[in-house]
Write a protein that holds these residues in place. Structure first.
Motif, PDB file in Angstrom:
ATOM      1  N   SER A  62      -1.107   9.942  21.447  1.00  0.00           N
ATOM      2  CA  SER A  62      -1.378  10.326  20.052  1.00  0.00           C
ATOM      3  C   SER A  62      -0.518   9.546  19.070  1.00  0.00           C
ATOM      4  CB  SER A  62      -1.153  11.830  19.863  1.00  0.00           C
ATOM      5  OG  SER A  62       0.229  12.159  19.988  1.00  0.00           O
ATOM      6  N   THR A  86      -0.564   6.602  18.632  1.00  0.00           N
ATOM      7  CA  THR A  86      -1.367   5.514  18.066  1.00  0.00           C
ATOM      8  C   THR A  86      -1.819   5.832  16.642  1.00  0.00           C
ATOM      9  OG1 THR A  86      -3.164   3.984  18.587  1.00  0.00           O
ATOM     10  CG2 THR A  86      -3.642   6.322  18.835  1.00  0.00           C
ATOM     11  N   PHE A  87      -1.818   7.130  16.283  1.00  0.00           N
ATOM     12  CA  PHE A  87      -2.219   7.532  14.932  1.00  0.00           C
ATOM     13  C   PHE A  87      -1.014   7.763  14.018  1.00  0.00           C
ATOM     14  CE2 PHE A  87      -5.523   9.138  17.881  1.00  0.00           C
ATOM     15  CZ  PHE A  87      -6.581   8.348  17.443  1.00  0.00           C
ATOM     16  N   PRO A 111       1.573   7.294  11.254  1.00  0.00           N
ATOM     17  CA  PRO A 111       1.449   6.524  10.007  1.00  0.00           C
ATOM     18  C   PRO A 111       2.658   5.639   9.732  1.00  0.00           C
ATOM     19  CG  PRO A 111       2.101   8.769   9.509  1.00  0.00           C
ATOM     20  CD  PRO A 111       1.900   8.706  11.002  1.00  0.00           C
ATOM     21  N   GLY A 127      -9.247   2.336   9.668  1.00  0.00           N
ATOM     22  CA  GLY A 127      -8.696   3.682   9.762  1.00  0.00           C
ATOM     23  C   GLY A 127      -8.503   4.148  11.186  1.00  0.00           C
ATOM     24  N   TRP A 128      -8.777   5.445  11.419  1.00  0.00           N
ATOM     25  CA  TRP A 128      -8.503   6.031  12.729  1.00  0.00           C
ATOM     26  C   TRP A 128      -9.355   5.409  13.833  1.00  0.00           C
ATOM     27  CZ3 TRP A 128     -12.250   8.225  15.696  1.00  0.00           C
ATOM     28  CH2 TRP A 128     -13.445   8.595  15.062  1.00  0.00           C
ATOM     29  N   SER A 129     -10.577   4.977  13.496  1.00  0.00           N
ATOM     30  CA  SER A 129     -11.436   4.365  14.519  1.00  0.00           C
ATOM     31  C   SER A 129     -10.859   3.037  14.985  1.00  0.00           C
ATOM     32  CB  SER A 129     -12.856   4.166  13.975  1.00  0.00           C
ATOM     33  OG  SER A 129     -12.845   3.351  12.814  1.00  0.00           O
ATOM     34  N   GLU A 177      -7.618   2.324  14.981  1.00  0.00           N
ATOM     35  CA  GLU A 177      -6.426   2.646  15.773  1.00  0.00           C
ATOM     36  C   GLU A 177      -6.807   3.119  17.172  1.00  0.00           C
ATOM     37  OE1 GLU A 177      -4.732   5.473  13.145  1.00  0.00           O
ATOM     38  OE2 GLU A 177      -3.648   3.981  11.953  1.00  0.00           O
ATOM     39  N   LEU A 178      -7.865   3.915  17.263  1.00  0.00           N
ATOM     40  CA  LEU A 178      -8.332   4.365  18.573  1.00  0.00           C
ATOM     41  C   LEU A 178      -8.839   3.198  19.402  1.00  0.00           C
ATOM     42  CD1 LEU A 178      -8.969   6.663  20.527  1.00  0.00           C
ATOM     43  CD2 LEU A 178     -11.175   6.951  19.370  1.00  0.00           C
TER      44      LEU A 178
END
Length: 349
Positions: A175, A177-178, A180, A236-238, A240-241
């Protein structure tokens, strides 16, 4: 451990290719060379997370944690990380100051020569010459990895108690990876802790190597991630995932590659390159900077066709590595003990 030594050589080579690219110095963004570098960069940039994962794994591999073991490991890391870090940054500062006297534009405005330094300039030399905040590098740029690794090694007991508390701590690690923060800090923390997790919970499985099916799956997933990144340009989050999945699958792919090569060619990497790898890591930055500046000046001044840029890139990388190996050989011939002080190790295959 042979596969880890082999991987280090492969990863250092990838790092050198990152630092010898000509995109910025030739201002050729958007060209076929720039686009090609962006695509191959997906592979090159696997080096940083994998180095941190290997370092975390080795910190806890084959030993149970105790404060006595921790103190012994930290004493070794003072010798193998901290002292070489200080020495190589000092060497780079001296060399840059000499070059600055001859051609200031080659060094750039970020570096303050020794003769003009104040106390804060001196401290910044060893911590954050290029970049801002945690996403900065010392004067010997590639050594940001050692700087971060030293801090992570100090914090290893904290990581141990978090990871050892439960196997599901892997969820907490992934986690990150998210988180900030800048990429360098996040990458350092996430993949070092991932390596720690493997060393603590999966050491025997990791030592046994990558299973063939797992290696093929890693390669397939990695290629899919690269294709998605190129075609969709996620944010964004996509993004980073996708970064996380791409890096994890890429590391499995590289580990499988190292395993396969060593099975077929046990002496795939020359002994000299194995022994000089720390010199390549620590010294290639200044060589690469001078070579890329010189190559860019020639290519732009003489309007060389963009098709020759990849050739110049490869030549820069190979010359950088060759000069570092030569420096190691000369230093070793003068004093093997000096090589050890500067971080080199005699690696037996």
């Amino acid at each position: 451990m042979e596969s880890i030594s082999f991987l280090r050589c492969v990863l250092i080579t990838l790092v050198v290719f990152i630092h010898t690219n000509l995109v910025v110095d030739t201002a050729c963004e958007g060209s076929s060379y720039s686009i090609g570098y962006d695509i191959t960069g997906n592979l090159l940039w696997l080096a940083n997370p994998m180095f941190f994962a290997i370092s975390g794994y080795l910190f806890f591999f084959s030993s149970k944690f105790s404060w006595q073991i921790y103190r012994e490991k930290m004493r070794r890391r003072v010798r193998t990380l901290l002292i070489p870090y200080l020495l190589w940054n000092t060497i780079t500062l001296v060399l840059y100051s000499i070059v600055w006297q001859l051609k200031p534009s080659v060094i750039g405005q970020h570096v303050v020569p020794i003769q003009e330094m104040g106390i804060m300039d001196f401290l910044r030399t060893y911590l954050c010459v290029y970049g801002e905040g945690l996403d900065s590098t010392p004067i010997d740029g590639p050594l940001w990895f050692l700087r971060n690794l030293i801090v992570l090694s100090v914090l290893s007991p904290f990581f141990y108690y978090i990871i050892r508390a439960h196997r599901l701590s892997i969820i907490l690690i992934l986690s990150l990876t998210f988180m900030p923060t800048d990429y360098s800090t996040k990458s350092s923390l996430l993949y070092y802790m991932l390596g720690c997790y493997i060393g603590i919970w999966e050491g025997k499985k990791a030592e046994a190597g990558i299973r063939p099916l797992m290696g093929k799956a890693g390669c397939f997933i990695y290629l899919v991630c690269v294709a998605l990144r190129i075609t969709l340009s996620p944010h964004g989050w996509s993004s980073e995932l996708l970064d996380l999945i791409q890096n994890l699958s890429g590391m499995i792919m590289l580990a499988d590659f190292a395993q396969l090569i060593l099975e077929r060619y046990p002496k795939a990497i020359p002994q000299l390159y194995l022994n000089s790898i720390f010199f390549v890591f620590a010294f290639h930055g200044i060589i690469a900077r001078l070579l890329t500046k010189g190559a860019a000046l020639y290519l732009v001044s003489y309007h060389v066709d963009i098709g020759y840029y990849p050739i110049a890139h490869v030549i820069n990388a190979l010359v950088s590595i060759s000069i570092c190996i030569l420096l190691y050989s000369i230093t070793y011939g003068i004093s093997p003990s000096l090589c050890k002080i500067l971080g080199a190790r005699d690696i037996k295959k």
